[in-house]
Design a protein around this motif. Sequence first.
Motif, PDB file in Angstrom:
ATOM      1  N   ILE A  63       0.855  -1.191   0.000  1.00 41.82           N
ATOM      2  CA  ILE A  63       0.000   0.000   0.000  1.00 41.82           C
ATOM      3  C   ILE A  63       0.891   1.241   0.000  1.00 41.82           C
ATOM      4  N   SER A  64       0.747   2.067  -1.011  1.00 37.45           N
ATOM      5  CA  SER A  64       1.541   3.300  -1.059  1.00 37.45           C
ATOM      6  C   SER A  64       0.703   4.473  -0.539  1.00 37.45           C
ATOM      7  N   ILE A  65       1.391   5.411   0.105  1.00 33.85           N
ATOM      8  CA  ILE A  65       0.743   6.666   0.524  1.00 33.85           C
ATOM      9  C   ILE A  65       1.628   7.807   0.036  1.00 33.85           C
ATOM     10  N   ASP A  66       1.057   8.701  -0.758  1.00 33.94           N
ATOM     11  CA  ASP A  66       1.841   9.810  -1.300  1.00 33.94           C
ATOM     12  C   ASP A  66       1.263  11.159  -0.904  1.00 33.94           C
ATOM     13  N   ASP A  92      -6.092  13.745  -0.896  1.00 33.23           N
ATOM     14  CA  ASP A  92      -7.511  13.362  -1.022  1.00 33.23           C
ATOM     15  C   ASP A  92      -8.245  13.476   0.306  1.00 33.23           C
ATOM     16  N   ILE A  93      -7.588  13.033   1.381  1.00 33.00           N
ATOM     17  CA  ILE A  93      -8.275  13.061   2.679  1.00 33.00           C
ATOM     18  C   ILE A  93      -8.485  14.524   3.124  1.00 33.00           C
ATOM     19  N   VAL A  94      -7.578  15.399   2.698  1.00 31.43           N
ATOM     20  CA  VAL A  94      -7.746  16.823   3.014  1.00 31.43           C
ATOM     21  C   VAL A  94      -8.928  17.385   2.221  1.00 31.43           C
ATOM     22  N   LYS A  95      -9.016  17.007   0.946  1.00 30.30           N
ATOM     23  CA  LYS A  95     -10.133  17.479   0.107  1.00 30.30           C
ATOM     24  C   LYS A  95     -11.473  16.969   0.623  1.00 30.30           C
ATOM     25  N   LYS A 114      -3.546  15.561  12.821  1.00 30.88           N
ATOM     26  CA  LYS A 114      -3.658  14.254  13.495  1.00 30.88           C
ATOM     27  C   LYS A 114      -4.997  13.603  13.135  1.00 30.88           C
ATOM     28  N   GLU A 115      -6.052  14.408  13.174  1.00 31.86           N
ATOM     29  CA  GLU A 115      -7.394  13.903  12.879  1.00 31.86           C
ATOM     30  C   GLU A 115      -7.478  13.410  11.424  1.00 31.86           C
ATOM     31  N   LEU A 116      -6.895  14.176  10.519  1.00 30.51           N
ATOM     32  CA  LEU A 116      -6.876  13.772   9.103  1.00 30.51           C
ATOM     33  C   LEU A 116      -6.103  12.460   8.945  1.00 30.51           C
ATOM     34  N   SER A 117      -5.009  12.333   9.665  1.00 26.80           N
ATOM     35  CA  SER A 117      -4.197  11.110   9.600  1.00 26.80           C
ATOM     36  C   SER A 117      -5.008   9.915  10.109  1.00 26.80           C
ATOM     37  N   LYS A 118      -5.774  10.137  11.171  1.00 19.87           N
ATOM     38  CA  LYS A 118      -6.612   9.043  11.704  1.00 19.87           C
ATOM     39  C   LYS A 118      -7.635   8.602  10.677  1.00 19.87           C
ATOM     40  N   LYS A 119      -8.239   9.585  10.017  1.00 27.83           N
ATOM     41  CA  LYS A 119      -9.256   9.267   9.013  1.00 27.83           C
ATOM     42  C   LYS A 119      -8.644   8.487   7.850  1.00 27.83           C
TER      43      LYS A 119
END
Length: 139
Positions: A63-66, A92-95, A114-119
């Motif tokens: 799984i890649s995360i960029d 994408d998670i920010v959008k 932190k919250e965005l990272s959790k999501k």
Amino acid sequence: MSKKKGYVIPCSGIGKVFGSIGRETAYIVVNELAKDKADLECLPLIVKGKKEVIEALKENKIISIDGCPLKCSYNNIMDKVGRVDAQFMTTDIVKENRDLKPEPYIIPIGENTKELSKKLAEKVAEKINELLENKVEVE
Ligand code: SF4
């Protein structure tokens, strides 16, 4: 039946909040949400083509995360391993969460970051479950 795991590979985005979301996401997945199913690997070792690392990746899910459209994680894994099972972009998670604006600082990361990272971590962990349940995909 061999026990597979999901390797989470965040890009090396340094000094920017989008790279930090990728790293934090990977830590949450591996340390909390998918402890027994996920592991981390270091992108520079993949870029260097370290044999043991490449072999381990080939035998498991990847799984890649960029953090930006250059997709350093995805592209380097594709180049060295030839396969990525799922790819995520921190942008994408920010959008998708316009109410959570990531703070402009990264040491330490802010509450919204932190919250965005959790999501994002929830999505990655869910994907790992899906990939590991799907026995047909890689053999
Ligand atoms: S994908 Fe973008 S943020 Fe991540 S390491 Fe590459 S250039 Fe940096």
